[in-house]
Every structure is written in C-alpha cells, then in structure tokens.
Design a protein around this motif. Structure first.
Motif, PDB file in Angstrom:
ATOM      1  N   HIS A 201       0.905  -1.253   0.087  1.00 52.03           N
ATOM      2  CA  HIS A 201      -0.309   0.177  -0.527  1.00 52.03           C
ATOM      3  C   HIS A 201       0.309   1.452   0.119  1.00 52.03           C
ATOM      4  O   HIS A 201       0.874   2.061   0.624  1.00 52.03           O
ATOM      5  CB  HIS A 201      -0.515  -0.248   1.289  1.00 52.03           C
ATOM      6  CG  HIS A 201      -1.691  -1.039   1.416  1.00 52.03           C
ATOM      7  ND1 HIS A 201      -3.487  -1.197   0.408  1.00 52.03           N
ATOM      8  CD2 HIS A 201      -1.326  -1.984   1.812  1.00 52.03           C
ATOM      9  CE1 HIS A 201      -3.934  -2.206   0.473  1.00 52.03           C
ATOM     10  NE2 HIS A 201      -2.853  -3.285   2.081  1.00 52.03           N
ATOM     11  N   ASP A 203       0.472   4.305  -0.987  1.00 48.24           N
ATOM     12  CA  ASP A 203       0.247   4.962  -1.080  1.00 48.24           C
ATOM     13  C   ASP A 203      -0.569   5.948   0.244  1.00 48.24           C
ATOM     14  O   ASP A 203      -0.994   6.676   0.438  1.00 48.24           O
ATOM     15  CB  ASP A 203      -1.062   5.755  -2.122  1.00 48.24           C
ATOM     16  CG  ASP A 203      -2.403   3.703  -1.485  1.00 48.24           C
ATOM     17  OD1 ASP A 203      -1.533   2.639  -1.517  1.00 48.24           O
ATOM     18  OD2 ASP A 203      -3.425   4.691  -1.373  1.00 48.24           O
ATOM     19  N   TRP A 204      -0.102   4.680   0.966  1.00 48.45           N
ATOM     20  CA  TRP A 204      -0.542   5.019   2.917  1.00 48.45           C
ATOM     21  C   TRP A 204       0.612   6.105   3.880  1.00 48.45           C
ATOM     22  O   TRP A 204       0.090   7.207   4.245  1.00 48.45           O
ATOM     23  CB  TRP A 204      -0.814   3.854   3.511  1.00 48.45           C
ATOM     24  CG  TRP A 204      -1.643   3.021   3.175  1.00 48.45           C
ATOM     25  CD1 TRP A 204      -2.655   3.539   2.085  1.00 48.45           C
ATOM     26  CD2 TRP A 204      -1.964   1.894   4.044  1.00 48.45           C
ATOM     27  NE1 TRP A 204      -3.994   2.379   2.262  1.00 48.45           N
ATOM     28  CE2 TRP A 204      -3.510   1.555   3.628  1.00 48.45           C
ATOM     29  CE3 TRP A 204      -1.832   0.905   5.375  1.00 48.45           C
ATOM     30  CZ2 TRP A 204      -4.086   0.422   3.752  1.00 48.45           C
ATOM     31  CZ3 TRP A 204      -1.940  -0.210   5.840  1.00 48.45           C
ATOM     32  CH2 TRP A 204      -3.229  -0.286   4.394  1.00 48.45           C
ATOM     33  N   ASP A 250      -8.761   1.452   2.997  1.00 55.69           N
ATOM     34  CA  ASP A 250      -7.914   2.470   2.944  1.00 55.69           C
ATOM     35  C   ASP A 250      -8.602   3.367   3.614  1.00 55.69           C
ATOM     36  O   ASP A 250      -7.928   4.674   3.910  1.00 55.69           O
ATOM     37  CB  ASP A 250      -7.714   2.905   1.180  1.00 55.69           C
ATOM     38  CG  ASP A 250      -6.992   1.506   1.016  1.00 55.69           C
ATOM     39  OD1 ASP A 250      -6.282   0.570   1.070  1.00 55.69           O
ATOM     40  OD2 ASP A 250      -6.750   1.691  -0.923  1.00 55.69           O
TER      41      ASP A 250
END
Length: 297
Positions: A201, A203-204, A250
C-alpha cells in the motif's frame, strides 16, 4: 547493526555515568556480532569499574564469560572473589548462576541463586511482587530446582504466592484498561510490517522511510505524556479486521478503529517508557538511547 550499537554504547559509557551498565550491554552486542575479543575487552573494563551498585554486574558478567570460554580456572577465581566480597547488584547472582548452568555445573548455579535469594528476600513472610528485589532470583531458583527434580520449599511457596498476587493485580489493571476507552491509542508499524505496508500500500505513507515514521510516532506520543498506549500494527491483522467489519481498508478511520480495538483487547504497550526501559519501537535498545534520545524526534 550489532557493531553500531556496541560502539555507540561504549562511547556513551564515557559520559553517561553508567559506565559498568553500558559496557556490559555493549558486550552483548559484540557477542552477537561474533567479535568475542571486543566482547571480552568490554567485560574486563566493566569488571574493573564495577562497584556492586550498578543494575548490571561487570564482575559477574566477566567471570561468566571466562567460565563459558574454556577458562574455567580463571572464571572460578573471579567468581570466588565476587562471592567473598558480595554485591548489592541482584543481577550478579543470576548472571553467575547462568554462567555455571551453561557449563553444566547446576549445583554451583543453585548455590549462587540460594545466596542471592537469602540476600534480597530475607523475610519469608514478605509480599514480593514482580519488579521487587529478589523476585527474578526466586523465579530462576524455582525453575532450576524443578529441572533438578527437587521438591518445593518455603521459597518456592513464596514465589507461588507472589505470582498469584501479581496475576490478580495484572488482571485488575487489564480490566481498568478495558474500561478506559478514552485513552488515545497510537498505531505504530514495526520495521518489517512497515516495509510490507510500503510494498502493498505505497499510497498510505508515500516516500516515507521507517525512521521518519518512528520520529512521527515519537512526536505524536509526546503530545500525550501520561495517557496514551502504543499498538504495534500487523498488516494482515488490519486486513482481517477490516474484512470482518466490512470496512474500507484504505480509510484512516478503519485504521483508527483497528487501533482502538487492539488497545481495548490489551494488545498495546503503555506510554511513556522509563528511560532505561526497552524502547517502544522494538529495537531492544534503551529508550533513552533510541527514540527517546535528545534531538531524535
């Protein structure tokens, strides 16, 4: 990494006022780095400055090193001198016993534990709790006696009572913790988990290094000096939590719910740690030399 930690501890020993403790701790990292010559030098220096009042015992650690590195005669002379002089350091007796157990001299190990227990737990009627002087020696002594097939004695019964009392207190603390829903819980990703988060992930935490994550958590925690807990996150657990609640993985709100639930279940560490405790980040270094070091955050 072990060499880096050992060198940092030896440097700190020159200015920390805890020279004996720092050198003994450094020797452990030299051991893990297979630098046994430097391990011995650190222990010899620790033994030289050991006044018997440190948390760790340089004399016992050095004597134990000699015993377990084929120099038994030297080690036993050092042990005999330590026994004769005595020590105000509880750890000395446990470390001496560990050295003798490592070479199979179990009766001699038990003798050290017996003497240590008698020194630090003089009253059989006393209430001894986890963290009190003598508790760890009582526990190590009971474990060794059990392995040797010896029947329980009065000190073993004292340990049993103490453990039962400690369990009651711990259960009460856990219950209080479950009731205190307002206590902030901070989600921290240990290094391996953080790497997995970045891989799956990205984009976290875009472009964030783990050390920066640690700095962010340290800054966040200092906003709650006595009323926060730290949850060490596990990505697979978060995924399972989100799926079980049918929540979007998310969404930061899902992460917050996961963190709060882990804290409610007691899967959290209290904040703040003591300066000489292991650091909250899991590095196994003392807090004061890791995330609590001046200027780190």
């Amino acid at each position: 990494m072990h060499v880096e930690y050992a060198e940092a501890l030896e440097a700190d020993a020159e200015i920390s006022g805890q020279r004996c403790d720092d050198l003994v701790e450094a020797s452990g990292y030299w051991h893990f780095a297979d630098e046994h010559g430097r391990e011995e030098r650190a222990l010899a220096a620790a033994a030289e400055v050991d006044d018997g009042r440190s948390v760790l015992s340089g004399r016992a650690a050095y004597a134990s090193f000699l015993l377990t590195h084929g120099r038994r005669e030297e080690g036993e002379r050092a042990m005999a001198q330590l026994m004769h002089e005595g020590s105000e350091c509880e750890w000395a007796y446990g470390e001496a016993a560990a050295g003798y157990q490592a070479i199979g001299a179990h009766q001699e190990a038990l003798r050290w534990l017996n003497i240590g227990v008698q020194r630090f737990v003089p009253d059989l009627g006393a209430e001894v709790e986890v963290g009190d002087p003598g508790f760890e020696l009582l526990r190590e002594r009971a474990d060794l006696r059990h392995r040797l097939g010896l029947p329980a004695d009065q000190y073993d019964e004292l340990l049993t009572r103490s453990e039962e009392r400690s369990h009651e207190v711990f259960s009460q603390i856990e219950e209080i913790g479950r009731q205190q829903h307002a206590i902030p819980a901070v989600l921290y990703w240990p290094e391996a988990e953080f790497a997995e988060v970045q891989r799956r992930h990205p984009d976290w935490n875009p472009g964030l290094a783990h050390v920066e994550h640690r700095r962010f958590i340290q800054r966040t925690l200092t906003d709650h000096p006595t009323s926060a807990v730290i949850v060490a996150g596990a990505l697979d657990d978060l995924v399972a939590f989100a799926e079980s609640r049918e929540l979007p993985l998310d969404d930061p709100a899902t992460h917050a719910e996961y963190t709060s639930e882990a804290a409610r279940l007691g899967q959290a560490a209290p904040w703040p740690p003591e300066r000489n405790d292991a650091c909250w980040c899991g590095s196994e270094r003392k807090y004061k030399k890791c995330c609590g070091a001046p200027g780190f955050a």
